[in-house]
Design a protein around this motif. Structure first.
Motif, PDB file in Angstrom:
ATOM      1  N   TYR A  74       0.945   7.605   5.986  1.00 30.87           N
ATOM      2  CA  TYR A  74       2.535   7.155   6.033  1.00 30.87           C
ATOM      3  C   TYR A  74       2.476   6.961   7.630  1.00 30.87           C
ATOM      4  N   SER A  75       2.061   7.951   8.306  1.00 31.93           N
ATOM      5  CA  SER A  75       2.163   7.557   9.939  1.00 31.93           C
ATOM      6  C   SER A  75       1.315   6.399  10.444  1.00 31.93           C
ATOM      7  N   VAL A  76       0.267   6.302   9.726  1.00 35.26           N
ATOM      8  CA  VAL A  76      -0.506   4.878   9.994  1.00 35.26           C
ATOM      9  C   VAL A  76       0.085   3.646   9.477  1.00 35.26           C
ATOM     10  N   ALA A  77       0.656   3.883   8.293  1.00 33.45           N
ATOM     11  CA  ALA A  77       1.412   2.608   7.612  1.00 33.45           C
ATOM     12  C   ALA A  77       2.509   2.378   8.616  1.00 33.45           C
ATOM     13  N   GLU A  99     -10.571  10.685  13.263  1.00 34.28           N
ATOM     14  CA  GLU A  99      -9.837  12.079  13.075  1.00 34.28           C
ATOM     15  C   GLU A  99      -9.104  11.719  11.792  1.00 34.28           C
ATOM     16  N   SER A 100      -8.594  10.798  11.474  1.00 31.72           N
ATOM     17  CA  SER A 100      -7.685  10.559   9.980  1.00 31.72           C
ATOM     18  C   SER A 100      -8.667  10.724   8.915  1.00 31.72           C
ATOM     19  N   ALA A 101      -9.832   9.734   9.180  1.00 29.75           N
ATOM     20  CA  ALA A 101     -10.760   9.449   8.204  1.00 29.75           C
ATOM     21  C   ALA A 101     -11.501  10.858   7.763  1.00 29.75           C
ATOM     22  N   LEU A 116      -1.517  14.278  15.646  1.00 30.74           N
ATOM     23  CA  LEU A 116      -1.394  14.479  14.268  1.00 30.74           C
ATOM     24  C   LEU A 116      -2.843  14.432  13.674  1.00 30.74           C
ATOM     25  N   SER A 117      -3.399  13.642  14.009  1.00 31.11           N
ATOM     26  CA  SER A 117      -4.797  13.439  13.307  1.00 31.11           C
ATOM     27  C   SER A 117      -5.651  14.269  13.610  1.00 31.11           C
ATOM     28  N   LEU A 128       0.821  -1.291   0.015  1.00 30.82           N
ATOM     29  CA  LEU A 128      -0.013  -0.156   0.000  1.00 30.82           C
ATOM     30  C   LEU A 128       1.041   1.347  -0.016  1.00 30.82           C
ATOM     31  N   MET A 129       2.047   1.112   0.733  1.00 29.62           N
ATOM     32  CA  MET A 129       3.004   2.339   0.654  1.00 29.62           C
ATOM     33  C   MET A 129       3.471   2.563  -0.610  1.00 29.62           C
TER      34      MET A 129
END
Length: 451
Positions: free
Chosen positions: A247-250, A378-380, A274-275, A200-201
């Motif tokens: 990329y933080s989640v990855a 928050e990311s979504a 961050l989120s 995915l990255m």
């Protein structure tokens, strides 16, 4: 000119109310998980609301400004719409209902325009002369219901905004659902989750390479240096922020399976900073532009009746130009620098005031929120806001984050979501535009007695 100034002042009042009404959207999860205290959270959210000034363009502002046909309305219409939006926002804030400030404004603007059309023409068709030709028009077409997309953008108009009452929370819910599944799958202690994340990255890196604007594609570079111009191009900044979120989640997922529970929780809480910052940035960029759009529409209406007036009034420069097209030639929009700067400042000050009743609803009543749910929701929500802003669609940050919270709750089990609360919120969403429109229509007829 006095009425125009009154509208601008009231639009900024609405911007301030929008800030404290919607503060909960940005800080509810980060307060619920005790990552920050309420005061620290509103400071954090307000800072990134203001920072959005350097990130976003004026696409959403243009869409809002064209909610109604500016050549067919007067300033009383816009004044009635803004007053109605303020009334509904204050009422829902008082009741602790997380309704949409965006849809309140759109509903008020459209409702006042329809009231104006009915007062002039009733419910009958009428004719106007355009370029020497008589054209028949319908009274309800004073509102821009639908406009096909241009230059790869999605269609716009009030009908599209209404559609996103459903689509925005649905998109947030789907994104949060899949991020949740991705995180949970990555907690397994085998090689395949890491292979999936690495794949995915790579795919996402290829996608970013295709959407970043090069120096030759930038219409108005901000700097003489090509490198800095590319880095600080607003659309590129948005994609960079999307990349940072992804990329933080990855990277967390690559190491997730090796973390003990306490360590994972600690890292997730740091990721929430961050989120939540990303969501606050999206909130500021999306909602401040709506007030810019109202100001731009008011100036356009004023110029229709005063075509030769000089709008460059020293520090109060109102030389606003809406993007348009004439004889096949596109006219670029223009927005004096003080207007966006003021709008972003005011919404940030509003966010500092908080909205604690709504924080309680968003942070605990929909579903129980941990650091895991906070990061995902928050990311979504931030990704949804960046995507819709890219396509110039004004959406509700309230709806977006609510859908994202529901999405992460569903991954645990369907019963984890308190559907009774959610249904009540849904009713508030559905009623916001028609109720705001009705209030605006009544305010318009009242104002007509004095203006």
């Amino acid at each position: 000119m006095t009425l125009l100034i009154v509208i601008i002042v009231l639009a900024l009042v609405f911007d301030y109310i929008n800030g404290f009404h919607d503060a909960a959207n940005s800080i509810a999860t980060i307060v619920a998980t005790k990552v920050l205290t309420p005061f620290q959270a509103v400071l954090w959210a307000a800072f990134f609301n203001f920072l959005a000034y350097w990130v976003f363009g004026f696409g959403v502002a243009d869409t809002v400004a064209k909610t109604a046909k500016t050549d067919s309305i007067n300033l009383t219409v816009i004044l009635a719409g803004v007053i109605a939006a303020i009334v509904w926002n204050l009422l829902t804030w008082w009741k602790g209902i997380p309704s949409s400030s965006s849809h309140t404004l759109i509903g008020g603007f459209a409702g006042a325009a329809l009231a104006h059309a009915i007062s002039l023409h009733g419910f009958s068709d009428y004719t106007v002369v355009q370029d020497g030709v008589e054209v028949t028009k319908h009274w309800y077409n004073i509102v821009n219901w639908y406009k096909p997309g241009e230059d790869g953008s999605l269609p716009s108009g009030v009908s599209i905004i209404i559609a996103f009452i459903v689509l925005a929370p649905l998109l947030g819910m789907i994104i949060s659902y899949f991020i949740s599944l991705w995180l949970m799958y990555s907690s397994r202690k085998n090689i395949w989750p890491k292979v999936l994340t690495a794949t995915l990255m790579i795919v996402f890196a290829l996608f970013l390479a295709s959407v970043y604007e090069g120096y030759d594609d930038i219409k108005k570079p901000r700097f003489e240096s090509p490198i800095w111009s590319v880095v600080f191009e607003p659309s590129n900044i948005k994609w960079t922020l999307v990349a940072i979120i992804f990329y933080s989640v990855a990277i967390f997922n690559l190491a997730f399976s090796s973390f003990p529970t306490s360590k994972a929780e600690k890292v997730l809480k740091r990721m929430q900073l961050l989120s939540s910052a990303s969501f606050s940035l999206g909130h500021g960029g999306n909602d401040s532009q709506k007030v810019m759009g109202i100001i731009a529409a008011a100036v356009a209406v004023y110029l229709n009746t005063h075509p030769n007036v000089d709008m460059s009034l020293g520090w109060l420069d109102l030389n606003v130009v809406l993007p348009s097209e004439k004889n096949g030639v596109k006219i670029e929009g223009q927005m004096p620098g003080w207007i966006p700067l003021t709008c972003y400042t005011v919404i940030a000050l509003g966010t500092l005031s908080g909205g604690w009743k709504i924080v309680k609803t968003m942070g605990s009543k929909i579903t129980k929120v941990t650091a895991f749910e906070g990061v995902v929701a928050e990311s979504a929500g931030a990704l949804t806001l960046f995507i819709t802003e890219h396509f110039k669609i004004p959406v509700s940050t309230t709806h977006t984050i609510t859908g994202s919270i529901i999405g992460v709750g569903v991954t645990k089990r369907v019963s984890a979501v308190r559907w009774g609360v959610t249904v009540k919120l849904l009713w508030a969403w559905v009623l916001t535009i028609p109720v705001s429109a009705l209030i605006a229509g009544l305010v318009y007829h009242f104002l007509k007695l004095f203006i």
